[in-house]
Design a protein around this motif. Sequence first.
Motif, PDB file in Angstrom:
ATOM      1  N   ALA A  75     -42.687   3.884  18.502  1.00 18.44           N
ATOM      2  CA  ALA A  75     -42.557   3.779  20.024  1.00 18.44           C
ATOM      3  C   ALA A  75     -42.200   2.029  20.234  1.00 18.44           C
ATOM      4  O   ALA A  75     -42.518   1.513  21.300  1.00 18.44           O
ATOM      5  CB  ALA A  75     -44.023   3.921  20.641  1.00 18.44           C
ATOM      6  N   CYS A  76     -41.429   1.311  19.440  1.00 17.83           N
ATOM      7  CA  CYS A  76     -40.949   0.087  19.621  1.00 17.83           C
ATOM      8  C   CYS A  76     -40.140   0.079  20.929  1.00 17.83           C
ATOM      9  O   CYS A  76     -39.025   0.829  21.009  1.00 17.83           O
ATOM     10  CB  CYS A  76     -40.162  -0.456  18.208  1.00 17.83           C
ATOM     11  SG  CYS A  76     -41.036  -0.219  16.653  1.00 17.83           S
ATOM     12  N   TYR A  78     -37.968  -1.875  21.747  1.00 18.94           N
ATOM     13  CA  TYR A  78     -36.564  -2.422  21.641  1.00 18.94           C
ATOM     14  C   TYR A  78     -35.849  -1.631  20.848  1.00 18.94           C
ATOM     15  O   TYR A  78     -34.669  -1.850  20.238  1.00 18.94           O
ATOM     16  CB  TYR A  78     -36.875  -3.809  20.858  1.00 18.94           C
ATOM     17  CG  TYR A  78     -37.742  -3.880  19.608  1.00 18.94           C
ATOM     18  CD1 TYR A  78     -37.180  -3.242  18.429  1.00 18.94           C
ATOM     19  CD2 TYR A  78     -38.945  -4.416  19.828  1.00 18.94           C
ATOM     20  CE1 TYR A  78     -38.128  -3.257  17.272  1.00 18.94           C
ATOM     21  CE2 TYR A  78     -39.743  -4.408  18.483  1.00 18.94           C
ATOM     22  CZ  TYR A  78     -39.320  -3.863  17.420  1.00 18.94           C
ATOM     23  OH  TYR A  78     -40.207  -3.706  16.324  1.00 18.94           O
ATOM     24  N   CYS A  79     -36.383  -0.608  20.279  1.00 17.98           N
ATOM     25  CA  CYS A  79     -35.547   0.384  19.168  1.00 17.98           C
ATOM     26  C   CYS A  79     -34.319   0.740  19.497  1.00 17.98           C
ATOM     27  O   CYS A  79     -33.983   1.379  20.577  1.00 17.98           O
ATOM     28  CB  CYS A  79     -36.371   1.678  19.072  1.00 17.98           C
ATOM     29  SG  CYS A  79     -35.686   2.801  17.671  1.00 17.98           S
ATOM     30  N   PHE A  96     -38.520   9.854  23.482  1.00 16.81           N
ATOM     31  CA  PHE A  96     -38.157   9.319  22.124  1.00 16.81           C
ATOM     32  C   PHE A  96     -39.573   9.083  21.362  1.00 16.81           C
ATOM     33  O   PHE A  96     -39.437   9.370  20.165  1.00 16.81           O
ATOM     34  CB  PHE A  96     -37.275   7.974  22.013  1.00 16.81           C
ATOM     35  CG  PHE A  96     -36.907   7.426  20.714  1.00 16.81           C
ATOM     36  CD1 PHE A  96     -35.864   7.953  20.065  1.00 16.81           C
ATOM     37  CD2 PHE A  96     -37.828   6.522  20.215  1.00 16.81           C
ATOM     38  CE1 PHE A  96     -35.423   7.406  19.025  1.00 16.81           C
ATOM     39  CE2 PHE A  96     -37.224   5.911  19.029  1.00 16.81           C
ATOM     40  CZ  PHE A  96     -36.196   6.404  18.093  1.00 16.81           C
ATOM     41  N   THR A 130     -34.675   6.488  12.668  1.00 13.27           N
ATOM     42  CA  THR A 130     -36.093   6.682  12.798  1.00 13.27           C
ATOM     43  C   THR A 130     -37.039   6.338  11.623  1.00 13.27           C
ATOM     44  O   THR A 130     -36.421   6.202  10.549  1.00 13.27           O
ATOM     45  CB  THR A 130     -36.354   8.540  12.861  1.00 13.27           C
ATOM     46  OG1 THR A 130     -37.547   8.903  13.112  1.00 13.27           O
ATOM     47  CG2 THR A 130     -35.853   9.084  11.762  1.00 13.27           C
ATOM     48  N   ASP A 131     -38.232   6.415  11.697  1.00 17.28           N
ATOM     49  CA  ASP A 131     -39.079   5.784  10.696  1.00 17.28           C
ATOM     50  C   ASP A 131     -39.540   6.892   9.747  1.00 17.28           C
ATOM     51  O   ASP A 131     -40.105   7.647  10.218  1.00 17.28           O
ATOM     52  CB  ASP A 131     -40.177   5.088  11.009  1.00 17.28           C
ATOM     53  CG  ASP A 131     -40.926   4.112  10.038  1.00 17.28           C
ATOM     54  OD1 ASP A 131     -40.886   4.684   8.868  1.00 17.28           O
ATOM     55  OD2 ASP A 131     -41.080   2.775  10.266  1.00 17.28           O
ATOM     56  N   LYS A 162     -41.832   0.729   8.639  1.00 20.36           N
ATOM     57  CA  LYS A 162     -43.006   0.122   9.266  1.00 20.36           C
ATOM     58  C   LYS A 162     -44.244   0.632   8.952  1.00 20.36           C
ATOM     59  O   LYS A 162     -45.283   0.408   9.270  1.00 20.36           O
ATOM     60  CB  LYS A 162     -42.873  -0.260  10.820  1.00 20.36           C
ATOM     61  CG  LYS A 162     -41.773  -0.944  11.413  1.00 20.36           C
ATOM     62  CD  LYS A 162     -41.922  -1.252  12.863  1.00 20.36           C
ATOM     63  CE  LYS A 162     -41.000  -2.268  13.516  1.00 20.36           C
ATOM     64  NZ  LYS A 162     -39.774  -1.665  14.209  1.00 20.36           N
TER      65      LYS A 162
HETATM   66  S1  SF4 Z   1     -37.209   4.073  14.333  1.00 18.70           S
HETATM   67 FE1  SF4 Z   1     -38.001   1.783  13.789  1.00 18.70          FE
HETATM   68  S2  SF4 Z   1     -37.545   0.455  15.475  1.00 18.70           S
HETATM   69 FE2  SF4 Z   1     -37.407   2.772  16.243  1.00 18.70          FE
HETATM   70  S3  SF4 Z   1     -39.392   3.208  17.140  1.00 18.70           S
HETATM   71 FE3  SF4 Z   1     -39.307   3.796  14.872  1.00 18.70          FE
HETATM   72  S4  SF4 Z   1     -40.211   2.211  13.750  1.00 18.70           S
HETATM   73 FE4  SF4 Z   1     -39.703   1.329  15.737  1.00 18.70          FE
END
Ligand code: SF4
Length: 343
Positions: A75-76, A78-79, A96, A130-131, A162
């Motif tokens: 949930a960043c 700025y993603c 998202f 996506t992470d 992350k």
């Molecule tokens: S894909 Fe990366 S930047 Fe985007 S919400 Fe997930 S960890 Fe954050």
Amino acid sequence: MFDEGVRWDGQAVGVDDGALPGLQRVGFVRSVRSPQFEGMTFHEVLCKSALNKVPAASALPFRFTVNGYRGCSHACRYCFARPTHEYLDLDCGSDFDTQVVVKTNVADVLRRELRRPSWTRETVALGTNTDPYQRAEGRYALMPGIIEALAGSGTPFSILTKGTLLRRDLGLIADASDRVPVSVAVSLAVGDDDLHREVEPGTPSPQARLGLISAIREAGLECHVMVAPVLPHLTDSVEHLDTLLGRIAAAGASGVTVFGLHLRGSTRGWFMDWLGRTHPGLVGDYQRLYRRGAYLPADYRDMLRARVAPLVARHGLARQARMVPVAAPETAAEPAVVQPTLF
Ligand code: SF4
């Protein structure tokens, strides 16, 4: 409509057999909720392909990606992958963060694709849209199968995350690195705990990610760190960058890549809404910085580069920028690819 009678890994879950048209396009099977993941809905799909070819025009340092998930509970705010959710008829904001598509068969499909005689064993990037080690991975465990498939076929790969859940697969990743070139990168750009909770509310804490960097190094792997995105007037002070880079170096990182925030497509509105609520005094500054579009102006980038370079050198992190994944579309119908400024 959710049926509470269905069980999922011993948890009471809800299942919804209806789906948005966008989900039908990607092989929708069912939607699942679990008390263990409050507020989240997982849309399970059977994907037809696993390897995504990045358009040549993107100029990214890799041509193939695999994403087991779409959407990300980290949930960043700025993603820059947020606009990709709109292709599924979901929104780039809270959808998202909370409506995550899970390609439950991704490892099987990938294994089949990697067996094709035409596969040239180019590097595959994991962690682009996506992470791969977001919370859902604790349940669905897609990554072990993906890693095995890539290493077993002689395909080099990179991981960007992350998620401290990567610790679970460290042995597997280390074994894979004996067979194929493997690159592991951790993203950590916010060192302040309060700001971290505001802007990356679903991610492990900065301290937990520093611990992950150390664990990766202790497993015998290099660990690059993405200090990105740097947020103007929030994380771009010499003091913040110096302290953060010092902690990253002390954790044992092999090197860093630093670049500033870009605000592409609908991510811009989602981020600016948040900024207006939490840091209203900065809204005018951001409007000026991004008045020409998604990217920071050249004079800001020059300033940041001049500020960061001596700090990176002082902390012994001045290595050549490595291949690290950033956002890439999964289909030609999705938004254009981002090209970050690498230090
Ligand atoms: S894909 Fe990366 S930047 Fe985007 S919400 Fe997930 S960890 Fe954050």
